[in-house]
Write a protein that holds these residues in place. Structure first.
Motif, PDB file in Angstrom:
ATOM      1  N   SER A  97      24.667   3.552 -78.177  1.00 46.32           N
ATOM      2  CA  SER A  97      23.790   2.770 -77.307  1.00 46.32           C
ATOM      3  C   SER A  97      22.811   3.641 -76.510  1.00 46.32           C
ATOM      4  O   SER A  97      21.831   3.146 -75.974  1.00 46.32           O
ATOM      5  N   ASP A  98      23.076   4.943 -76.452  1.00 45.30           N
ATOM      6  CA  ASP A  98      22.180   5.854 -75.711  1.00 45.30           C
ATOM      7  C   ASP A  98      21.142   6.521 -76.605  1.00 45.30           C
ATOM      8  O   ASP A  98      20.216   7.155 -76.111  1.00 45.30           O
ATOM      9  N   LYS A  99      21.332   6.419 -77.924  1.00 46.17           N
ATOM     10  CA  LYS A  99      20.507   7.243 -78.816  1.00 46.17           C
ATOM     11  C   LYS A  99      19.023   6.890 -78.770  1.00 46.17           C
ATOM     12  O   LYS A  99      18.155   7.769 -78.788  1.00 46.17           O
ATOM     13  N   GLY A 100      18.737   5.606 -78.717  1.00 49.71           N
ATOM     14  CA  GLY A 100      17.335   5.190 -78.686  1.00 49.71           C
ATOM     15  C   GLY A 100      16.632   5.724 -77.443  1.00 49.71           C
ATOM     16  O   GLY A 100      15.536   6.294 -77.522  1.00 49.71           O
ATOM     17  N   TYR A 101      17.297   5.577 -76.314  1.00 55.65           N
ATOM     18  CA  TYR A 101      16.734   6.063 -75.054  1.00 55.65           C
ATOM     19  C   TYR A 101      16.488   7.573 -75.113  1.00 55.65           C
ATOM     20  O   TYR A 101      15.434   8.065 -74.724  1.00 55.65           O
ATOM     21  N   PHE A 102      17.480   8.295 -75.627  1.00 58.39           N
ATOM     22  CA  PHE A 102      17.389   9.747 -75.695  1.00 58.39           C
ATOM     23  C   PHE A 102      16.220  10.166 -76.583  1.00 58.39           C
ATOM     24  O   PHE A 102      15.380  10.980 -76.213  1.00 58.39           O
ATOM     25  N   ARG A 103      16.152   9.552 -77.764  1.00 59.54           N
ATOM     26  CA  ARG A 103      15.063   9.902 -78.692  1.00 59.54           C
ATOM     27  C   ARG A 103      13.700   9.595 -78.070  1.00 59.54           C
ATOM     28  O   ARG A 103      12.799  10.444 -78.073  1.00 59.54           O
ATOM     29  N   ASP A 104      13.570   8.407 -77.499  1.00 53.76           N
ATOM     30  CA  ASP A 104      12.267   8.020 -76.943  1.00 53.76           C
ATOM     31  C   ASP A 104      11.825   8.949 -75.816  1.00 53.76           C
ATOM     32  O   ASP A 104      10.676   9.414 -75.795  1.00 53.76           O
ATOM     33  N   THR A 105      12.734   9.208 -74.873  1.00 54.97           N
ATOM     34  CA  THR A 105      12.318  10.018 -73.717  1.00 54.97           C
ATOM     35  C   THR A 105      12.026  11.457 -74.145  1.00 54.97           C
ATOM     36  O   THR A 105      11.034  12.040 -73.713  1.00 54.97           O
ATOM     37  N   ARG A 106      12.844  12.030 -75.007  1.00 55.62           N
ATOM     38  CA  ARG A 106      12.640  13.430 -75.417  1.00 55.62           C
ATOM     39  C   ARG A 106      11.406  13.566 -76.301  1.00 55.62           C
ATOM     40  O   ARG A 106      10.661  14.541 -76.191  1.00 55.62           O
ATOM     41  N   GLU A 107      11.200  12.603 -77.170  1.00 57.31           N
ATOM     42  CA  GLU A 107      10.037  12.718 -78.062  1.00 57.31           C
ATOM     43  C   GLU A 107       8.743  12.510 -77.275  1.00 57.31           C
ATOM     44  O   GLU A 107       7.732  13.145 -77.552  1.00 57.31           O
ATOM     45  N   SER A 108       8.780  11.635 -76.279  1.00 56.86           N
ATOM     46  CA  SER A 108       7.536  11.447 -75.538  1.00 56.86           C
ATOM     47  C   SER A 108       7.273  12.646 -74.629  1.00 56.86           C
ATOM     48  O   SER A 108       6.131  13.015 -74.381  1.00 56.86           O
ATOM     49  N   ARG A 109       8.334  13.315 -74.179  1.00 54.55           N
ATOM     50  CA  ARG A 109       8.152  14.511 -73.344  1.00 54.55           C
ATOM     51  C   ARG A 109       7.599  15.685 -74.166  1.00 54.55           C
ATOM     52  O   ARG A 109       6.716  16.408 -73.721  1.00 54.55           O
ATOM     53  N   SER A 110       8.137  15.875 -75.372  1.00 54.61           N
ATOM     54  CA  SER A 110       7.745  17.054 -76.153  1.00 54.61           C
ATOM     55  C   SER A 110       6.564  16.776 -77.079  1.00 54.61           C
ATOM     56  O   SER A 110       5.896  17.698 -77.532  1.00 54.61           O
ATOM     57  N   GLY A 111       6.320  15.508 -77.357  1.00 54.77           N
ATOM     58  CA  GLY A 111       5.225  15.176 -78.273  1.00 54.77           C
ATOM     59  C   GLY A 111       5.564  15.380 -79.742  1.00 54.77           C
ATOM     60  O   GLY A 111       4.686  15.264 -80.604  1.00 54.77           O
ATOM     61  N   VAL A 112       6.795  15.719 -80.043  1.00 55.55           N
ATOM     62  CA  VAL A 112       7.215  15.856 -81.449  1.00 55.55           C
ATOM     63  C   VAL A 112       8.560  15.148 -81.636  1.00 55.55           C
ATOM     64  O   VAL A 112       9.229  14.815 -80.664  1.00 55.55           O
ATOM     65  N   THR A 113       8.924  14.919 -82.885  1.00 59.71           N
ATOM     66  CA  THR A 113      10.212  14.262 -83.137  1.00 59.71           C
ATOM     67  C   THR A 113      11.360  15.210 -82.801  1.00 59.71           C
ATOM     68  O   THR A 113      11.189  16.433 -82.774  1.00 59.71           O
ATOM     69  N   LEU A 114      12.537  14.627 -82.569  1.00 58.57           N
ATOM     70  CA  LEU A 114      13.728  15.461 -82.341  1.00 58.57           C
ATOM     71  C   LEU A 114      13.920  16.431 -83.494  1.00 58.57           C
ATOM     72  O   LEU A 114      14.297  17.592 -83.299  1.00 58.57           O
ATOM     73  N   GLU A 115      13.659  15.934 -84.701  1.00 60.69           N
ATOM     74  CA  GLU A 115      13.887  16.765 -85.892  1.00 60.69           C
ATOM     75  C   GLU A 115      12.925  17.956 -85.928  1.00 60.69           C
ATOM     76  O   GLU A 115      13.288  19.046 -86.379  1.00 60.69           O
ATOM     77  N   GLU A 116      11.691  17.743 -85.450  1.00 65.10           N
ATOM     78  CA  GLU A 116      10.746  18.865 -85.396  1.00 65.10           C
ATOM     79  C   GLU A 116      11.136  19.833 -84.273  1.00 65.10           C
ATOM     80  O   GLU A 116      11.120  21.049 -84.429  1.00 65.10           O
ATOM     81  N   TRP A 117      11.470  19.277 -83.116  1.00 63.06           N
ATOM     82  CA  TRP A 117      11.839  20.103 -81.950  1.00 63.06           C
ATOM     83  C   TRP A 117      13.036  21.007 -82.277  1.00 63.06           C
ATOM     84  O   TRP A 117      13.048  22.181 -81.934  1.00 63.06           O
ATOM     85  N   GLY A 118      14.002  20.433 -82.937  1.00 63.00           N
ATOM     86  CA  GLY A 118      15.229  21.190 -83.220  1.00 63.00           C
ATOM     87  C   GLY A 118      15.280  21.730 -84.631  1.00 63.00           C
ATOM     88  O   GLY A 118      16.347  22.104 -85.118  1.00 63.00           O
ATOM     89  N   GLY A 119      14.132  21.816 -85.275  1.00 57.00           N
ATOM     90  CA  GLY A 119      14.107  22.103 -86.711  1.00 57.00           C
ATOM     91  C   GLY A 119      14.336  23.560 -87.082  1.00 57.00           C
ATOM     92  O   GLY A 119      14.523  23.869 -88.265  1.00 57.00           O
ATOM     93  N   ASN A 120      14.293  24.468 -86.095  1.00 59.83           N
ATOM     94  CA  ASN A 120      14.497  25.878 -86.444  1.00 59.83           C
ATOM     95  C   ASN A 120      15.469  26.533 -85.459  1.00 59.83           C
ATOM     96  O   ASN A 120      15.112  27.427 -84.683  1.00 59.83           O
ATOM     97  N   PRO A 121      16.726  26.071 -85.494  1.00 57.33           N
ATOM     98  CA  PRO A 121      17.692  26.572 -84.499  1.00 57.33           C
ATOM     99  C   PRO A 121      17.916  28.071 -84.595  1.00 57.33           C
ATOM    100  O   PRO A 121      18.195  28.717 -83.588  1.00 57.33           O
ATOM    101  N   GLU A 122      17.762  28.648 -85.777  1.00 59.32           N
ATOM    102  CA  GLU A 122      18.041  30.081 -85.906  1.00 59.32           C
ATOM    103  C   GLU A 122      16.984  30.910 -85.171  1.00 59.32           C
ATOM    104  O   GLU A 122      17.303  31.915 -84.518  1.00 59.32           O
TER     105      GLU A 122
END
Lengths: 234, 234
Positions: B124-149
């Motif tokens: 139930s929190d996932k939508g909120y988390f995705r929306d707020t983080r993606e609007s803050r960073s301007g990219v998708t979660l997958e792009e933001w976290g796409g290069n963990p190494e």
């Protein structure tokens, strides 16, 4: 009177050693007087013993203490009034701030200003400076300092934690400066007195902080000419 | 008993909010007992007033305090024994350490772990988390976290000032942990409990520091399962 061995440059009124500036501010903080003994990189044999082959070294009543951190601890023990740290935790946390400044900021300042730092040295020190820095970095001074604008961008970004802190309080030490701030003014003086860089916008909180630090202790930091004035006077 | 509103995840034994961990360690440091009230990102209306729409919030004898820094100051005022800071300077310098951790480390941890943090949330929190983080960073979660190494490499490098400090002393606070260390354990718990990352080599001084922090206050930090165990238990 306490003697402080300080790095000499080719201009009598230009002093830029960040570690010596830490000590000057620490001495002034405690209301102590000192006499400066300018010394070049290649005059190490003139340093009193024991020493680590570099400035600052102080001589206080026949006691010789070297290393700016150890000098701060020595001063707080011998002259407990106006302490440089108000307790064990602020001393410990200042060690972190020192490490941050040395690991992060110092490298970026050196990449911005190294060619100026080289230029402002006495001619007799230049060979030593070039040899030691080039063997440490593995590249020529000209390569190391070849992109000051990119180093400046990184430097301004790296200062962000300090900038955020200065929105909250006047100094790293809080309402008053403590040794953490003297670590910072050392770095800022290195750049201001040793190089021709204009690093800060005047509305940068870090610039205002620098100005406040220069004003402390009767304008101590302004006793050294900035590089640009020294060159203009030539 | 003090109530602490803490971020809920889909696993009852996994808590990863870095700001709530700061508060748990602060409470334990003072020997105070508390009751945790788990709450999701989308249950903000259940927070006691006044609040800033996020955890941590504590309720102590009808007083409501939010924001981990303000909670620390409140606790030191109301319960002066076992202070979180031994003086005004350590408090001021801790604000710098907080700023450094938030401006430098927090971003890198989020780039390393964001997809796991997302995964461990209640559905139930996932939508909120995705929306707020993606609007803050301007990219998708997958792009933001796409290069963990690559983020991990930067993170380990950014920790160098801490690593150097830990060669000199056991904690940021010196011989004993203070609130600066609880800021750090918050970040480390975020990663350890909220993600499947193996970030440290076991001979890294920061790893040893993490272990020491987890052991404090009867192993407080180990009360939350690490992500990998939580997943394995599923």
């Amino acid at each position: 009177m306490i003697q402080l061995y300080d790095l000499e440059t080719k201009y009598p009124n230009v002093r830029f050693s960040p570690f010596c500036w830490r000590v000057k501010y620490a001495l002034a903080h405690k209301g102590l007087r000192w006499e400066e003994v300018p010394i070049g990189f290649t005059d190490k044999d003139k340093l009193p013993s024991p020493n680590e082959g570099k400035v600052p070294v102080i001589v206080d009543d026949q006691e010789v203490v070297s290393d700016s951190w150890d000098i701060a601890l020595f001063l707080d023990t011998k002259y407990p009034n106006d302490p440089l740290f108000d307790g064990a935790e602020s001393r410990a946390q200042a060690y972190f701030i020192k490490s941050w400044s040395e690991m992060v900021l110092q490298i970026l300042i050196s990449r911005m200003g190294i060619l100026d730092f080289y230029e402002v040295l006495k001619d007799s020190d230049k060979g030593y400076f070039r040899d030691t820095r080039e063997s440490r970095s593995g590249v020529t001074l000209e390569e190391w300092g070849g992109n000051p604008e990119s180093a400046r961008t990184e430097f301004l970004k790296a200062l962000e934690p300090l900038r955020v802190t200065l929105k909250h309080q006047s100094f790293l030490g809080g309402a008053q400066a403590n040794f953490s701030d003297y670590i910072m003014v050392g770095l800022l003086q290195w750049m201001r007195c040793g190089s021709s860089l204009t690093v800060f916008d005047e509305n940068d909180a870090v610039f205002e902080y620098q100005e406040k630090l220069l004003d402390l202790h009767d304008g101590l930091g302004r006793l050294s000419l900035p590089y640009s004035s020294a060159i203009a006077d030539e």
